[in-house]
Write a protein that holds these residues in place. Structure first.
Motif, PDB file in Angstrom:
ATOM      1  N   UNK A  78       1.124  -6.713  -3.846  1.00 45.03           N
ATOM      2  CA  UNK A  78       0.659  -6.689  -2.460  1.00 45.03           C
ATOM      3  C   UNK A  78       1.545  -7.559  -1.585  1.00 45.03           C
ATOM      4  N   UNK A  79       1.824  -8.752  -2.091  1.00 47.45           N
ATOM      5  CA  UNK A  79       2.629  -9.687  -1.311  1.00 47.45           C
ATOM      6  C   UNK A  79       4.034  -9.122  -1.085  1.00 47.45           C
ATOM      7  N   UNK A  80       4.585  -8.499  -2.122  1.00 47.36           N
ATOM      8  CA  UNK A  80       5.918  -7.920  -1.998  1.00 47.36           C
ATOM      9  C   UNK A  80       5.898  -6.803  -0.958  1.00 47.36           C
ATOM     10  N   UNK A  95       7.296  -4.814   4.390  1.00 45.51           N
ATOM     11  CA  UNK A  95       6.852  -4.250   5.650  1.00 45.51           C
ATOM     12  C   UNK A  95       7.296  -5.129   6.815  1.00 45.51           C
ATOM     13  N   UNK A  96       7.172  -6.422   6.617  1.00 43.68           N
ATOM     14  CA  UNK A  96       7.559  -7.371   7.662  1.00 43.68           C
ATOM     15  C   UNK A  96       9.046  -7.236   7.969  1.00 43.68           C
ATOM     16  N   UNK A  97       9.853  -7.064   6.924  1.00 44.88           N
ATOM     17  CA  UNK A  97      11.296  -6.908   7.123  1.00 44.88           C
ATOM     18  C   UNK A  97      11.591  -5.617   7.867  1.00 44.88           C
ATOM     19  N   UNK A 125      -1.212  -1.160   2.890  1.00 44.48           N
ATOM     20  CA  UNK A 125      -1.158   0.289   2.730  1.00 44.48           C
ATOM     21  C   UNK A 125      -1.490   1.065   4.002  1.00 44.48           C
ATOM     22  N   UNK A 126      -2.312   0.477   4.875  1.00 38.48           N
ATOM     23  CA  UNK A 126      -2.777   1.252   6.026  1.00 38.48           C
ATOM     24  C   UNK A 126      -2.058   0.847   7.300  1.00 38.48           C
ATOM     25  N   UNK A 127      -1.733   1.838   8.116  1.00 39.88           N
ATOM     26  CA  UNK A 127      -1.098   1.565   9.396  1.00 39.88           C
ATOM     27  C   UNK A 127      -2.164   1.457  10.487  1.00 39.88           C
ATOM     28  N   UNK A 152      -3.975   6.469   9.117  1.00 39.26           N
ATOM     29  CA  UNK A 152      -2.542   6.625   8.852  1.00 39.26           C
ATOM     30  C   UNK A 152      -2.087   5.518   7.915  1.00 39.26           C
ATOM     31  N   UNK A 153      -1.115   5.855   7.074  1.00 35.43           N
ATOM     32  CA  UNK A 153      -0.691   4.923   6.041  1.00 35.43           C
ATOM     33  C   UNK A 153       0.701   4.372   6.321  1.00 35.43           C
ATOM     34  N   UNK A 154       1.010   3.295   5.632  1.00 32.21           N
ATOM     35  CA  UNK A 154       2.285   2.604   5.829  1.00 32.21           C
ATOM     36  C   UNK A 154       3.430   3.404   5.279  1.00 32.21           C
TER      37      UNK A 154
END
Ligand SMILES: [Zn+2]
Length: 453
Positions: free
Chosen positions: A122-124, A129-131, A436-438, A451-453
């Motif tokens: 999850x953290x990864x 996502x942040x990057x 996982x979720x946008x 919507x998903x990531x």
């Protein structure tokens, strides 16, 4: 008996600081190994920063031997790597050698159990996502201005003036800030005393300003983007040493969660299906179990009679209802989303790229010929137009539609995520949804679209 490698690291500037000594790390790890009856061995990198993986001889040696160890132990993640993505790269090597890793002073870095691995992934995924978001932002929003170091917002920052759209140090204000930092250290972080000092020296400023100034990374030349975890270098000049700034951070009161601030799990993810704006949480304090609800702010304006922003989605939805719905319907929603999840890519084919380069060379040659009087102006014009037209035509891009790669979510959904989810802390539950979720679109107590990531 488990055979583990204990990794310790300290950089030169950390050596001076309390709590970072090699001995303290060794003691903690040794105690842990003895308690758990592990056979252990130490690997120590001294005077080396986390960013230089290759220079860390002990780490390399340990990784080369990872097939003999069951587990790598360290005190905190930052001893092993700069961030969770680097840790993930190390973890890949470990996985190949059936070795796991664990931070003994941090709960959520532990790949030796299924739950721990889940949280680590999850953290990864959150960090990735942040990057992704960072590069998007820099590409589309700040790129040009930032490259020129131009100030993108008009607000003045204490300690600086804005001259020709650039931050310039305001000497007297900067001195005032440095003195404030020194005062704070002198009174050993006493906020009451510092506030008295502050209102005497910073006219018209309040408590919020004080606490903002005491943590502002701009003062060490790192400009933080508003509400994002992104820092720009070469954008604002530093007015103090990192050392001075860090001392103040170590003394600053730690954030406490106030009683009224109930931790939510979906904040930032809930959107109004009707007007597409973000829905905000409301906490109901009347009952003992504080209930979190989400509502569309535009419908609130509507009720107050403000016509310009109105939305008819005036029902609130309870957070626990959203959670229950998602846990029961996650697969269904994901499959629904997957069918339509396509991305469009614009590409110039590589064979075209070759031709474009050749034509560009011809244009250059043509210019030389004309300048050397070897061809007349008419010929030059005619050929120039011909070549540039051809280039333009070749540059026409193809739009290709591809299915989005959603395998990272599939991987999570194929694990027994519901069992693990129920054991997670509220913070990790939040991380799970965030990873996982946008967006979750809601209309009148019903989830309309996810919507998903
Ligand atoms: Zn709305």
């Amino acid at each position: 008996m488990k055979y583990v490698a204990c990794y310790c690291r300290v950089s030169t500037d950390e050596q001076a600081k309390f709590g970072f000594s090699i001995q303290a790390q060794k003691d903690a790890l040794e105690k842990y190994c003895k308690e758990n009856k592990y056979k252990y061995e130490f690997y120590v990198d001294e005077g080396i920063s986390a960013s230089s993986m290759k220079k860390r001889k002990a780490l390399q040696e340990m990784l080369n031997k990872s097939n003999v160890f069951d587990m790598i132990l360290f005190t905190k993640l930052d001893r092993l790597s700069r961030n969770v993505l680097d840790a993930n790269n190390i973890n890949k090597i470990l996985q190949e050698n059936n070795c796991t890793m664990k931070a003994i002073d941090e709960d959520d870095i532990d790949t030796s159990t299924a739950d721990g691995t889940f949280i680590f992934n999850l953290k990864v995924s959150l960090a990735q996502r942040e990057i992704g978001k960072t590069s998007e932002r820099i590409n589309f929003v700040f790129k040009n201005k930032r490259e020129k170091g131009e100030v993108t917002s008009g607000t003045k920052k204490y300690g600086y003036d804005i001259v020709d759209k650039h931050f310039k140090i305001n000497p007297s204000e900067a001195e005032n800030i440095v003195n404030l930092y020194k005062y704070f250290i002198n009174v050993n972080g006493d906020m009451k005393k510092t506030y008295k000092y502050f209102i005497q020296h910073f006219e018209g400023k309040g408590y919020d300003a004080l606490s903002n100034y005491l943590k502002d990374t701009s003062y060490i030349g790192k400009y933080k983007l508003y509400r994002k975890n992104v820092y720009l270098d070469n954008y604002i000049p530093a007015i103090m040493s990192t050392d001075l700034w860090q001392k103040v951070q170590d003394l600053r009161p730690k954030k406490t969660i106030s009683k009224n601030n109930v931790e939510d799990i979906f904040s930032g993810l809930i959107y109004c299906y009707n007007c597409k704006s973000r829905m905000y949480k409301k906490v109901d304090n009347r009952t003992k179990n504080k209930v979190i609800r989400y509502c569309c702010n535009n419908s609130y304006l509507y009720e107050k009679g403000k016509e310009e922003k109105k939305c008819i989605n005036n029902a609130t939805i309870r957070e626990e209802d959203i959670e229950q719905y998602l846990l029961e319907n996650l697969f269904k929603e994901f499959n629904k989303y997957k069918l339509n999840a396509k991305i469009e890519k614009e590409i110039v084919t590589s064979s075209n790229l070759q031709k474009i380069k050749q034509l560009e060379k011809k244009v250059l040659k043509l210019k030389d010929l004309y300048l050397d009087d070897l061809i007349d102006k008419e010929t030059y014009k005619k050929d120039y137009t011909k070549y540039t037209k051809e280039i333009e035509n070749l540059k026409q891009t193809k739009i290709i539609t591809e299915n989005r790669d959603l395998s990272h979510i599939e991987k999570l959904l194929n694990s027994n995520y519901i069992d693990i989810y129920n054991k997670l802390t509220t913070t990790n539950k939040k991380k799970f949804w965030l990873s996982i979720i946008d967006k979750i679109y809601v209309y009148r107590r019903q989830i309309k679209e996810v919507t998903f990531k």
